[in-house]
Design an enzyme around this catalytic site. Sequence first.
Site, PDB file in Angstrom:
ATOM      1  N   VAL A  15       0.819  -1.212   0.000  1.00  0.00           N
ATOM      2  CA  VAL A  15       0.000   0.000   0.000  1.00  0.00           C
ATOM      3  C   VAL A  15       0.853   1.261   0.000  1.00  0.00           C
ATOM      4  O   VAL A  15       0.420   2.303  -0.516  1.00  0.00           O
ATOM      5  CB  VAL A  15      -0.994  -0.008   1.182  1.00  0.00           C
ATOM      6  CG1 VAL A  15      -0.288   0.210   2.520  1.00  0.00           C
ATOM      7  CG2 VAL A  15      -2.103   1.015   0.972  1.00  0.00           C
TER       8      VAL A  15
ATOM      9  N   GLU B  18      -6.938  -1.796   6.384  1.00  0.00           N
ATOM     10  CA  GLU B  18      -6.784  -2.437   7.681  1.00  0.00           C
ATOM     11  C   GLU B  18      -5.633  -3.439   7.684  1.00  0.00           C
ATOM     12  O   GLU B  18      -5.192  -3.914   6.644  1.00  0.00           O
ATOM     13  CB  GLU B  18      -8.075  -3.156   8.080  1.00  0.00           C
ATOM     14  CG  GLU B  18      -8.763  -3.944   6.984  1.00  0.00           C
ATOM     15  CD  GLU B  18      -7.966  -5.073   6.378  1.00  0.00           C
ATOM     16  OE1 GLU B  18      -7.264  -5.767   7.140  1.00  0.00           O
ATOM     17  OE2 GLU B  18      -8.036  -5.282   5.152  1.00  0.00           O
TER      18      GLU B  18
ATOM     19  N   GLY C 135      -5.688  -6.835   1.427  1.00  0.00           N
ATOM     20  CA  GLY C 135      -6.093  -5.887   2.462  1.00  0.00           C
ATOM     21  C   GLY C 135      -5.241  -4.645   2.387  1.00  0.00           C
ATOM     22  O   GLY C 135      -4.795  -4.249   1.312  1.00  0.00           O
ATOM     23  N   GLU C 136      -5.035  -3.996   3.530  1.00  0.00           N
ATOM     24  CA  GLU C 136      -4.203  -2.789   3.631  1.00  0.00           C
ATOM     25  C   GLU C 136      -4.800  -1.578   2.925  1.00  0.00           C
ATOM     26  O   GLU C 136      -4.188  -0.528   2.888  1.00  0.00           O
ATOM     27  CB  GLU C 136      -2.793  -3.016   3.045  1.00  0.00           C
ATOM     28  CG  GLU C 136      -2.020  -4.176   3.601  1.00  0.00           C
ATOM     29  CD  GLU C 136      -0.650  -4.339   2.933  1.00  0.00           C
ATOM     30  OE1 GLU C 136      -0.307  -3.547   2.027  1.00  0.00           O
ATOM     31  OE2 GLU C 136       0.079  -5.261   3.328  1.00  0.00           O
ATOM     32  N   GLY C 137      -5.964  -1.722   2.302  1.00  0.00           N
ATOM     33  CA  GLY C 137      -6.474  -0.659   1.447  1.00  0.00           C
ATOM     34  C   GLY C 137      -5.868  -0.708   0.061  1.00  0.00           C
ATOM     35  O   GLY C 137      -6.033   0.240  -0.725  1.00  0.00           O
TER      36      GLY C 137
END
Length: 336
Positions: free
Chosen positions: A105, A163, A303-305
């Site tokens: 990210v 997240e 994830g992580e955006g």
Amino acid sequence: MMSTFSSLAEFHALLAAMPNADANAVAGAQERNGQLTKPPGALGRLEELAIWYGGWRSTDRPSVGKRQVIVFAGNHGVTAQRVSAFPPEVTVQMVANFEHGGAAVNQLSRVAGAEMSVHALDLDTPTADFTKEAAMSEAEVVAALTTGWNAVDADTEMLVVGEMGIGNTTSAAAIATALFGGDAADWTGRGTGVDDAGLANKTRVVAEGAALHASEDALEILRCLGGRELAAMAGAIVSARAKRIPVIMDGFICTAAAACLAKAQNGALDHVVAGHLSQEGAHGKLLAELDKEAILSLDMRLGEGSGATLAINVLVAAVECHSGMATFAEAGVAAG
């Protein structure tokens, strides 16, 4: 604008009082779109996205300034049930990786021209195991919502929330089961890559949690089955709505957090678009429940955006085409 709530009841009331898109800006953007030097509808969903964005920014000819990506991290007591292929210590390690610029990210934020930050929420104090008790007290979930609310900068013009939290696909699956019903197996995926036995165990945990904390109150479901990072994402999404900031939603976990808002208040996600369709099996089903169509589908499940951050580029391109293209009159081209 700092948070103005100190209880779930106050947060619910705040959610009910959120502003709507600017109807005049939407109408103006639609009119402009019809005059641009292209056949009607030739840019497909880019046209829809640009008009939607202009409505929330209150202009028929928008531009995208500051882009903010916020990653929230939390630890989950339900990992005691062995629902993940990785230990909770990985959450701490990944937060350090975010802070040092080493995660996916970070790279995607740089490419998208976005400011990226990470907020670790009480990693030394995991939420409770939701198969035994509520994951968070009211004070704890309000604190997490407040962290999310306060993390959104007032001058941001496009927001992504992401997240990190070992065990949080279990939390997201339990939330989805409690909100929308059906068999826990329909909502439970492999997450970090558990084997068949691990998936069966994880499904059991999701079913037990959803049954124990069944409620008609979606914010109570967030409190009882969520994690601090899920609550923080929800708080940030509502904060963005208060500031008229469009939001790009990430994958399964982010969507589960956002779904609590949608079930708590009709129209709560009108300022939100789905950035991508995750490879996590139930994400498409969850998006369908929310009537959201993903911008990208690249088999991502990090994830992580990360997926939503990548989608920033598409949304910026949509806005640039809408606002930068000439109209037929400006170009001296016959519209017919």
